[in-house]
Each structure stands twice: as structure tokens, then as C-alpha cells.
Scaffold this motif. Structure first.
Motif, PDB file in Angstrom:
ATOM      1  N   SER A  58       4.077  -5.175   1.938  1.00 41.65           N
ATOM      2  CA  SER A  58       3.002  -4.258   2.307  1.00 41.65           C
ATOM      3  C   SER A  58       1.825  -4.991   2.926  1.00 41.65           C
ATOM      4  O   SER A  58       1.221  -4.513   3.899  1.00 41.65           O
ATOM      5  CB  SER A  58       2.542  -3.477   1.068  1.00 41.65           C
ATOM      6  OG  SER A  58       3.601  -2.716   0.536  1.00 41.65           O
TER       7      SER A  58
ATOM      8  N   LEU B 165       6.920   8.616   2.912  1.00 42.53           N
ATOM      9  CA  LEU B 165       6.393   9.168   1.660  1.00 42.53           C
ATOM     10  C   LEU B 165       6.906  10.582   1.418  1.00 42.53           C
ATOM     11  O   LEU B 165       6.962  11.040   0.276  1.00 42.53           O
ATOM     12  CB  LEU B 165       4.863   9.164   1.682  1.00 42.53           C
ATOM     13  CG  LEU B 165       4.155   7.816   1.551  1.00 42.53           C
ATOM     14  CD1 LEU B 165       2.661   7.987   1.767  1.00 42.53           C
ATOM     15  CD2 LEU B 165       4.418   7.217   0.188  1.00 42.53           C
TER      16      LEU B 165
ATOM     17  N   TYR C 236       6.438   0.749 -12.513  1.00 39.11           N
ATOM     18  CA  TYR C 236       7.407   1.513 -11.708  1.00 39.11           C
ATOM     19  C   TYR C 236       8.782   0.836 -11.743  1.00 39.11           C
ATOM     20  O   TYR C 236       9.812   1.507 -11.941  1.00 39.11           O
ATOM     21  CB  TYR C 236       6.896   1.600 -10.273  1.00 39.11           C
ATOM     22  CG  TYR C 236       7.932   2.042  -9.255  1.00 39.11           C
ATOM     23  CD1 TYR C 236       8.233   3.380  -9.074  1.00 39.11           C
ATOM     24  CD2 TYR C 236       8.597   1.099  -8.463  1.00 39.11           C
ATOM     25  CE1 TYR C 236       9.181   3.778  -8.137  1.00 39.11           C
ATOM     26  CE2 TYR C 236       9.544   1.487  -7.531  1.00 39.11           C
ATOM     27  CZ  TYR C 236       9.832   2.821  -7.369  1.00 39.11           C
ATOM     28  OH  TYR C 236      10.771   3.202  -6.440  1.00 39.11           O
TER      29      TYR C 236
ATOM     30  N   SER D  53       7.304  -0.236   0.407  1.00 38.98           N
ATOM     31  CA  SER D  53       6.382   0.743  -0.186  1.00 38.98           C
ATOM     32  C   SER D  53       5.413   1.240   0.870  1.00 38.98           C
ATOM     33  O   SER D  53       4.552   0.487   1.332  1.00 38.98           O
ATOM     34  CB  SER D  53       5.619   0.117  -1.355  1.00 38.98           C
ATOM     35  OG  SER D  53       4.634   1.008  -1.841  1.00 38.98           O
TER      36      SER D  53
ATOM     37  N   LYS E  47       7.174  -5.617  -3.064  1.00 37.69           N
ATOM     38  CA  LYS E  47       6.404  -4.524  -2.465  1.00 37.69           C
ATOM     39  C   LYS E  47       5.049  -5.008  -1.975  1.00 37.69           C
ATOM     40  O   LYS E  47       4.601  -4.644  -0.873  1.00 37.69           O
ATOM     41  CB  LYS E  47       6.219  -3.397  -3.483  1.00 37.69           C
ATOM     42  CG  LYS E  47       7.412  -2.468  -3.641  1.00 37.69           C
ATOM     43  CD  LYS E  47       7.117  -1.403  -4.675  1.00 37.69           C
ATOM     44  CE  LYS E  47       8.270  -0.405  -4.806  1.00 37.69           C
ATOM     45  NZ  LYS E  47       8.364   0.506  -3.658  1.00 37.69           N
TER      46      LYS E  47
ATOM     47  N   THR F 230       3.180   3.559   0.310  1.00 37.46           N
ATOM     48  CA  THR F 230       1.889   3.752  -0.360  1.00 37.46           C
ATOM     49  C   THR F 230       1.073   2.467  -0.361  1.00 37.46           C
ATOM     50  O   THR F 230      -0.118   2.462  -0.013  1.00 37.46           O
ATOM     51  CB  THR F 230       2.104   4.231  -1.805  1.00 37.46           C
ATOM     52  OG1 THR F 230       2.881   5.419  -1.802  1.00 37.46           O
ATOM     53  CG2 THR F 230       0.774   4.497  -2.486  1.00 37.46           C
ATOM     54  N   ALA F 231       1.696   1.355  -0.753  1.00 35.70           N
ATOM     55  CA  ALA F 231       0.983   0.083  -0.780  1.00 35.70           C
ATOM     56  C   ALA F 231       0.578  -0.337   0.626  1.00 35.70           C
ATOM     57  O   ALA F 231      -0.521  -0.873   0.837  1.00 35.70           O
ATOM     58  CB  ALA F 231       1.848  -0.988  -1.436  1.00 35.70           C
ATOM     59  N   THR F 232       1.449  -0.111   1.616  1.00 40.51           N
ATOM     60  CA  THR F 232       1.099  -0.431   3.001  1.00 40.51           C
ATOM     61  C   THR F 232      -0.125   0.353   3.448  1.00 40.51           C
ATOM     62  O   THR F 232      -1.048  -0.197   4.081  1.00 40.51           O
ATOM     63  CB  THR F 232       2.281  -0.117   3.929  1.00 40.51           C
ATOM     64  OG1 THR F 232       3.417  -0.876   3.513  1.00 40.51           O
ATOM     65  CG2 THR F 232       1.944  -0.461   5.369  1.00 40.51           C
ATOM     66  N   PHE F 233      -0.160   1.628   3.119  1.00 40.79           N
ATOM     67  CA  PHE F 233      -1.309   2.470   3.478  1.00 40.79           C
ATOM     68  C   PHE F 233      -2.584   1.975   2.802  1.00 40.79           C
ATOM     69  O   PHE F 233      -3.652   1.891   3.432  1.00 40.79           O
ATOM     70  CB  PHE F 233      -1.019   3.915   3.086  1.00 40.79           C
ATOM     71  CG  PHE F 233      -2.168   4.847   3.304  1.00 40.79           C
ATOM     72  CD1 PHE F 233      -2.512   5.257   4.580  1.00 40.79           C
ATOM     73  CD2 PHE F 233      -2.918   5.312   2.241  1.00 40.79           C
ATOM     74  CE1 PHE F 233      -3.579   6.113   4.793  1.00 40.79           C
ATOM     75  CE2 PHE F 233      -3.984   6.171   2.433  1.00 40.79           C
ATOM     76  CZ  PHE F 233      -4.317   6.574   3.712  1.00 40.79           C
ATOM     77  N   LEU F 234      -2.505   1.627   1.521  1.00 37.71           N
ATOM     78  CA  LEU F 234      -3.688   1.166   0.796  1.00 37.71           C
ATOM     79  C   LEU F 234      -4.219  -0.142   1.368  1.00 37.71           C
ATOM     80  O   LEU F 234      -5.438  -0.304   1.549  1.00 37.71           O
ATOM     81  CB  LEU F 234      -3.363   1.011  -0.691  1.00 37.71           C
ATOM     82  CG  LEU F 234      -3.072   2.310  -1.446  1.00 37.71           C
ATOM     83  CD1 LEU F 234      -2.660   2.010  -2.887  1.00 37.71           C
ATOM     84  CD2 LEU F 234      -4.290   3.233  -1.443  1.00 37.71           C
TER      85      LEU F 234
ATOM     86  N   PHE G 267       4.527   5.716   7.086  1.00 36.66           N
ATOM     87  CA  PHE G 267       3.816   6.692   6.261  1.00 36.66           C
ATOM     88  C   PHE G 267       4.652   7.943   6.011  1.00 36.66           C
ATOM     89  O   PHE G 267       4.605   8.529   4.925  1.00 36.66           O
ATOM     90  CB  PHE G 267       2.495   7.069   6.947  1.00 36.66           C
ATOM     91  CG  PHE G 267       1.576   7.878   6.080  1.00 36.66           C
ATOM     92  CD1 PHE G 267       0.912   7.290   5.020  1.00 36.66           C
ATOM     93  CD2 PHE G 267       1.378   9.235   6.316  1.00 36.66           C
ATOM     94  CE1 PHE G 267       0.064   8.039   4.216  1.00 36.66           C
ATOM     95  CE2 PHE G 267       0.539   9.983   5.519  1.00 36.66           C
ATOM     96  CZ  PHE G 267      -0.118   9.381   4.458  1.00 36.66           C
TER      97      PHE G 267
ATOM     98  N   LEU H 113      -2.345  -2.964  -7.931  1.00 38.94           N
ATOM     99  CA  LEU H 113      -1.023  -2.539  -7.453  1.00 38.94           C
ATOM    100  C   LEU H 113       0.093  -3.196  -8.245  1.00 38.94           C
ATOM    101  O   LEU H 113       1.126  -2.575  -8.504  1.00 38.94           O
ATOM    102  CB  LEU H 113      -0.876  -2.875  -5.967  1.00 38.94           C
ATOM    103  CG  LEU H 113      -1.490  -1.871  -4.993  1.00 38.94           C
ATOM    104  CD1 LEU H 113      -1.445  -2.417  -3.578  1.00 38.94           C
ATOM    105  CD2 LEU H 113      -0.775  -0.525  -5.062  1.00 38.94           C
TER     106      LEU H 113
END
Length: 282
Positions: free
Chosen positions: A96, A122, A211, A156, A92, A158-162, A119, A204
């Protein structure tokens, strides 16, 4: 100057101690049960001190295998779960970082469309994607393999966005300096972005490792061979509808082993985890 209030401080410590007791007591109780015989566990109340079956119970679970899960040892289950959790976390993070790097630093048609498509995933629960994903894994012959257990869970949003949000805070002057030094994209990623992102990566990794460790639904679907089960699946299989058929001492041993690795990861990486969540200066 902060005013010293002994009573307030004592009350705060009391509340913290009570919170620790509430959280830790079930774990301690599980450990106590893991050192007892089945007869003792089935004859409440359970003692609050360790029993004399520690080496026997833990040795039997780790190396001898448990009949309720096909004779597979807990050591094998721990290995499977560690491989799955580590592969998911590392996969991930790598995917990401690369996707966020491409979205932020490369100009190509449809760049923002690609980001929003990532995105939007999600909003799709796992249950929506699980049947088509299972069909793909079956067609590829990846049932009862580590690849089948990990590959579908590696992407992921979420990780890409972060990572995208963090990369956007990198000063443009740093990018220009890298270009002046004739640094290519991959060198810029390797020598500048990744070192700057190490606290984010650590935070992460902790979240994604837990997870992956606690996955239940996907490993349940993708494994038919007991030797490929994860420890969470095995724990569920060990518990029967009747107490007489359930080896509760081995169930408690398995529960302890299921708890320990995530706890160790959090404890060992606590400083990096907190720093990655709260650090504002990059």
C-alpha cells in the motif's frame, strides 16, 4: 473552567465498570472452563473459581496435540496463525505504501485510472474473487503453503487509499527540499515519508494483524493438511455436534490462545494505535 460533578463522575465510572464487566466476563468464564475437567464442564453450573487442571489442560493442548484436529498441537497452530497474520499485515502495508507513493509522486499516463481501479475493488466482496483466486493458487501448486495462505490477501485498497490521502498532505516545500538535496525517490520515501507515516503504519498494523489472525474462509479453502491449519479453523474442527465427543476443556484452552495474541498486540501498541487514528498534526 470545567464544573466538578461528583454524581455524574461516579455514574460515568459505574457505566464504564459495568461495560468492562460485560466484555470481560465471557473471557474470564472461558479461562475458568479451561482449567476444569470435561466432567465439570458438562455438569453445570460451572464454578466461578479456577479448577485444578490448569497445567494438565494447557500442557496437553500446547505440546501433546489434539485428536480432533489430526493430533496437531496448539503451539503449531499458533505459529501458523502468527505467520499468516504478520505476513498479511506487513505485506498489505508495504504494497500500500509503494502503490500510494507511486500514485501521488509520479506522473504517468493512467495514474488516476490505476488509483480508481484499486479503489473500486473495495466494492467487490471476498466471495466474488475467491473462486478465481483459489484456481490460481491451485494451478501454482500453493495449496498447504504459507505463500498460498498469505499472498492473495496482501493487497489492500483501503490501506492504499489511506496512505494516498496522507501523502497528499505532505507540503510541496518538503518535496522540493528533498530534490534540492539530490534525494532520489526511494531515499525520499525511506528518510521522509516512512518516518512521517509511522503512526499510520502502527494503527494499520494493529487492524490488519487482527484481520489476518481472524481469517476463516480463505484458510479453510486453501489448507488440507491439519498441520497448516490456523487456530480459528482448528477451533471450529474441535467442536463436534455432540458434547460427549467434544473435548471442551481443550476447546476452552484453544479459545484462550486464540484471544490472547490480538489482545496483546492492541495493548502493547495502544498508544501508537490511538495516535495514528486521531493525530492531525504531521
Amino acid at each position: 473552567m470545567v464544573e466538578q460533578r461528583p454524581l455524574a463522575r461516579a455514574f460515568a465510572h459505574l457505566v464504564l465498570a459495568l461495560g468492562v464487566l460485560i466484555v470481560a466476563f465471557p473471557i474470564y468464564y472461558t479461562f475458568i472452563a479451561s482449567t476444569q475437567t470435561i466432567q465439570t464442564i458438562l455438569s453445570p453450573p460451572l464454578p466461578l473459581t479456577p479448577g485444578g487442571q490448569f497445567s494438565e489442560n494447557y500442557g496437553a493442548a500446547l505440546f501433546s496435540g489434539v485428536g480432533q484436529i489430526g493430533g496437531v498441537s496448539i503451539a503449531r497452530l499458533l505459529w501458523n496463525t502468527a505467520v499468516v497474520a504478520t505476513a498479511i499485515a506487513v505485506g498489505k502495508i508495504v504494497i500500500s505504501i509503494l502503490s500510494a507513493f507511486a500514485i501521488v509522486y509520479f506522473r504517468f499516463p493512467g495514474r488516476m485510472v490505476a488509483f480508481w481501479l484499486i479503489f473500486i475493488t473495495l466494492m467487490l466482496p471476498v466471495e466474488v474473487r475467491i473462486l478465481p483466486t483459489y484456481k490460481v493458487i491451485v494451478d501454482l501448486g500453493l495449496i498447504d503453503t504459507y505463500t498460498g495462505l498469505t499472498l492473495p490477501l496482501m493487497a489492500s485498497a483501503t490501506a492504499t487509499f489511506l496512505f494516498r490521502q496522507f501523502f497528499m498532505t505532505i507540503p510541496a516545500e518538503l518535496v522540493e527540499a528533498a530534490r534540492i538535496d539530490n534525494a532520489g525517490p526511494m531515499r525520499f520515501l525511506r528518510d521522509i515519508l516512512i518516518p512521517l507515516s509511522k503512526t499510520n503504519i502502527a494503527a494499520l498494523f494493529v487492524i490488519l494483524f487482527i484481520y489476518g489472525w481472524t481469517q476463516y474462509l480463505w484458510p479453510l479453502l486453501i489448507t488440507n493438511d491439519s498441520s497448516m491449519n490456523t487456530i480459528v479453523i482448528a477451533l471450529k474442527k474441535m467442536v463436534s455436534f455432540t458434547d460427549a465427543e467434544t473435548p471442551w476443556n481443550l476447546v476452552m484452552v484453544t479459545a484462550i490462545f486464540a484471544i490472547l495474541p490480538p489482545v496483546l498486540v492492541v495493548v502493547l501498541m495502544q498508544r501508537w494505535f490511538v495516535k495514528g487514528l486521531v493525530e492531525s498534526e504531521k
